[in-house]
Write a protein that holds these residues in place. Structure first.
Motif, mmCIF file in Angstrom:
data_model
loop_
_atom_site.group_PDB
_atom_site.id
_atom_site.type_symbol
_atom_site.label_atom_id
_atom_site.label_comp_id
_atom_site.label_asym_id
_atom_site.label_seq_id
_atom_site.Cartn_x
_atom_site.Cartn_y
_atom_site.Cartn_z
ATOM 1 N N GLY A 207 -18.625 15.523 -78.609
ATOM 2 C CA GLY A 207 -18.226 16.597 -79.504
ATOM 3 C C GLY A 207 -19.071 17.829 -79.217
ATOM 4 N N ASP A 208 -19.115 18.784 -80.132
ATOM 5 C CA ASP A 208 -19.896 20.004 -79.953
ATOM 6 C C ASP A 208 -21.334 19.733 -80.356
ATOM 7 O OD1 ASP A 208 -17.374 20.949 -79.479
ATOM 8 O OD2 ASP A 208 -17.477 22.606 -80.902
ATOM 9 N N ASP A 228 -20.066 18.222 -74.162
ATOM 10 C CA ASP A 228 -20.002 19.662 -74.355
ATOM 11 C C ASP A 228 -20.708 20.368 -73.190
ATOM 12 O OD1 ASP A 228 -20.561 22.312 -75.149
ATOM 13 O OD2 ASP A 228 -21.127 21.770 -77.180
ATOM 14 N N ALA A 229 -19.995 21.301 -72.542
ATOM 15 C CA ALA A 229 -20.592 22.148 -71.501
ATOM 16 C C ALA A 229 -19.963 23.531 -71.633
ATOM 17 C CB ALA A 229 -20.375 21.558 -70.115
ATOM 18 N N THR A 230 -20.126 24.106 -72.787
ATOM 19 C CA THR A 230 -19.425 25.339 -73.127
ATOM 20 C C THR A 230 -19.796 26.493 -72.208
ATOM 21 O OG1 THR A 230 -19.424 24.625 -75.446
ATOM 22 C CG2 THR A 230 -18.941 26.941 -75.028
ATOM 23 N N LEU A 231 -21.056 26.542 -71.771
ATOM 24 C CA LEU A 231 -21.572 27.725 -71.092
ATOM 25 C C LEU A 231 -22.385 27.362 -69.859
ATOM 26 C CD1 LEU A 231 -22.790 29.351 -74.403
ATOM 27 C CD2 LEU A 231 -20.927 30.278 -72.995
ATOM 28 N N GLU A 237 -29.401 31.457 -74.005
ATOM 29 C CA GLU A 237 -29.750 31.915 -75.347
ATOM 30 C C GLU A 237 -28.559 31.790 -76.300
ATOM 31 O OE1 GLU A 237 -31.490 35.768 -75.446
ATOM 32 O OE2 GLU A 237 -33.175 35.225 -74.143
ATOM 33 N N TRP A 238 -27.373 32.127 -75.811
ATOM 34 C CA TRP A 238 -26.184 32.020 -76.656
ATOM 35 C C TRP A 238 -25.839 30.549 -76.922
ATOM 36 C CZ3 TRP A 238 -23.783 33.598 -80.442
ATOM 37 C CH2 TRP A 238 -22.420 33.331 -80.697
ATOM 38 N N ALA A 239 -26.080 29.692 -75.929
ATOM 39 C CA ALA A 239 -25.857 28.255 -76.134
ATOM 40 C C ALA A 239 -26.750 27.735 -77.247
ATOM 41 C CB ALA A 239 -26.112 27.490 -74.837
ATOM 42 N N GLU A 241 -28.127 29.549 -79.698
ATOM 43 C CA GLU A 241 -27.749 30.169 -80.968
ATOM 44 C C GLU A 241 -26.478 29.555 -81.537
ATOM 45 O OE1 GLU A 241 -26.562 34.586 -82.734
ATOM 46 O OE2 GLU A 241 -27.641 34.415 -80.829
ATOM 47 N N SER A 242 -25.509 29.266 -80.677
ATOM 48 C CA SER A 242 -24.229 28.727 -81.140
ATOM 49 C C SER A 242 -24.222 27.207 -81.227
ATOM 50 C CB SER A 242 -23.098 29.198 -80.220
ATOM 51 O OG SER A 242 -23.314 28.746 -78.889
ATOM 52 N N MET A 243 -25.341 26.590 -80.853
ATOM 53 C CA MET A 243 -25.503 25.129 -80.916
ATOM 54 C C MET A 243 -24.526 24.408 -79.995
ATOM 55 S SD MET A 243 -28.066 24.659 -82.975
ATOM 56 C CE MET A 243 -28.042 22.974 -83.557
ATOM 57 N N HIS A 244 -24.462 24.891 -78.764
ATOM 58 C CA HIS A 244 -23.683 24.234 -77.713
ATOM 59 C C HIS A 244 -24.601 23.875 -76.555
ATOM 60 C CE1 HIS A 244 -19.676 24.534 -79.402
ATOM 61 N NE2 HIS A 244 -19.928 25.791 -79.757
ATOM 62 N N THR A 245 -24.038 23.362 -75.483
ATOM 63 C CA THR A 245 -24.795 22.868 -74.335
ATOM 64 C C THR A 245 -24.362 23.597 -73.077
ATOM 65 O OG1 THR A 245 -24.971 20.680 -75.354
ATOM 66 C CG2 THR A 245 -25.351 20.789 -73.000
ATOM 67 N N THR A 246 -25.295 23.854 -72.178
ATOM 68 C CA THR A 246 -24.932 24.397 -70.875
ATOM 69 C C THR A 246 -24.577 23.246 -69.933
ATOM 70 O OG1 THR A 246 -27.156 24.323 -69.915
ATOM 71 C CG2 THR A 246 -26.564 26.296 -71.207
ATOM 72 N N ALA A 247 -23.885 23.587 -68.858
ATOM 73 C CA ALA A 247 -23.507 22.562 -67.877
ATOM 74 C C ALA A 247 -24.743 21.902 -67.277
ATOM 75 C CB ALA A 247 -22.642 23.187 -66.789
ATOM 76 N N GLU A 248 -25.769 22.696 -67.008
ATOM 77 C CA GLU A 248 -26.995 22.134 -66.442
ATOM 78 C C GLU A 248 -27.661 21.171 -67.416
ATOM 79 O OE1 GLU A 248 -30.385 24.161 -63.862
ATOM 80 O OE2 GLU A 248 -30.689 24.565 -66.005
#
Length: 314
Positions: A207-208, A228-231, A237-239, A241-248
């Protein structure tokens, strides 16, 4: 058979080639939905999954892009004459959510919907497998889920059984089921002809979420981690703040957990035309990674087989 069908892979907003979040699991003909974003029923039609065998919907959280497909889906199932009950699981307030669904649209449902609130650590036991609720870290109360199959009986050694004088047929089956048998006055134990138990399969859906220890621990040695790999990492920084995960970050977690395959999903619309940044930064950390696409299907083999089969319908 254990098949994962990606019905919606977009983050927050639909795009021209990605629907909002929805992942279907087909286990031996039983259908389960993990999240159900807007338009999921049309995606099910395109993927030819059917709806009759849908037993459960597992909601990760109550953001609109994960739940807006549910009202239309249940109305369509009712219109088609469904009578079998449907269970909707999720964080607190699922029961109230189901009551609201039942009041929408001036229609009368012909089947029962049961809302089941879950806490992190809750386990839903079913025949041959279970669904585990996992604590995740998002901007609202949220859960991830793990589908975990029970261990399988070890392989039966036909040659050894024959050497011990066991005739092929029902006695083979009894030994494989764990029963001792007697042949010519000698007791033959199952462990003499049956190998060690073998693992079932495990699929984890985050999930997110931000990367978190609960997902890491639950994902250890999983066959598939859908994360989750939103960004990309340049949006770290946005990941946060928005409580998401980067691909890395997702790839680092997959590597630590020793998963067999990582599937990146919840893709931001900024990567609508090119997911290469997400793929390349994850690939640099974890070899067996795929960026999910709508209509992508994955067959999940047992761990004594080695190849995953990916199929994309266009």
């Amino acid at each position: 058979m254990l098949r994962v069908i990606f019905l919606g892979t977009a983050g927050s907003l639909p795009t021209t080639n990605r629907n909002t979040s929805a992942v279907m699991v087909n286990r031996d003909g039983e259908l389960m939905l993990f999240d159900c974003g807007e338009g999921t029923q049309q995606q099910m039609m395109r993927a030819k999954t059917g709806m009759k065998a849908l037993t459960s919907i597992f909601i990760s959280h109550f953001h609109a892009d994960h739940i807006l497909g549910i009202p239309g889906l249940i109305q369509t199932m009712s219109f088609h004459g469904r009578t079998e009950p449907l269970k909707i699981y999720g964080p607190h307030h699922v029961h109230e959510f189901v009551q609201i669904l039942s009041a929408l649209g001036y229609y009368k449902l012909h089947f029962e919907i049961e809302g089941v609130d879950l806490e992190p650590g809750d386990i839903i036991k079913r025949e041959g497998y279970s669904i585990q609720a996992i604590k995740t870290e998002h901007s609202v109360p949220s859960l991830g889920y793990a589908l975990v199959e029970e261990k399988r009986t070890g392989k039966f050694n036909r040659e050894k059984a024959t050497e011990l004088g066991v005739p092929p047929g029902p006695l083979f089956s009894r030994l494989h089921r764990g029963e001792a048998i007697e042949i010519n006055g000698r007791t033959i134990l199952p462990e003499e002809v049956v190998g060690q138990s073998r693992p079932g399969r495990k699929i984890v859906y985050s999930g997110d979420t931000r990367p978190c220890n609960a997902i890491l621990e639950t994902s250890r040695d999983a066959d598939i981690l859908i994360h989750d790999a939103t960004l990309a990492k340049d949006q770290q920084e946005w990941a946060i703040e928005s409580m998401h995960t980067t691909a890395e970050e997702a790839a680092n977690l997959a590597k630590k957990a020793n998963v067999r395959q990582l599937i990146l999903t919840h893709i931001s619309s900024r990567y609508s035309d090119d997911v290469t940044p997400l793929f390349e930064e994850a690939k640099a950390v974890f070899e067996n990674v795929t960026v999910a696409e709508d209509m992508m299907e994955i067959e999940v083999p047992y761990q004594d087989r080695t190849e995953f089969k990916n199929k994309t319908n266009r």
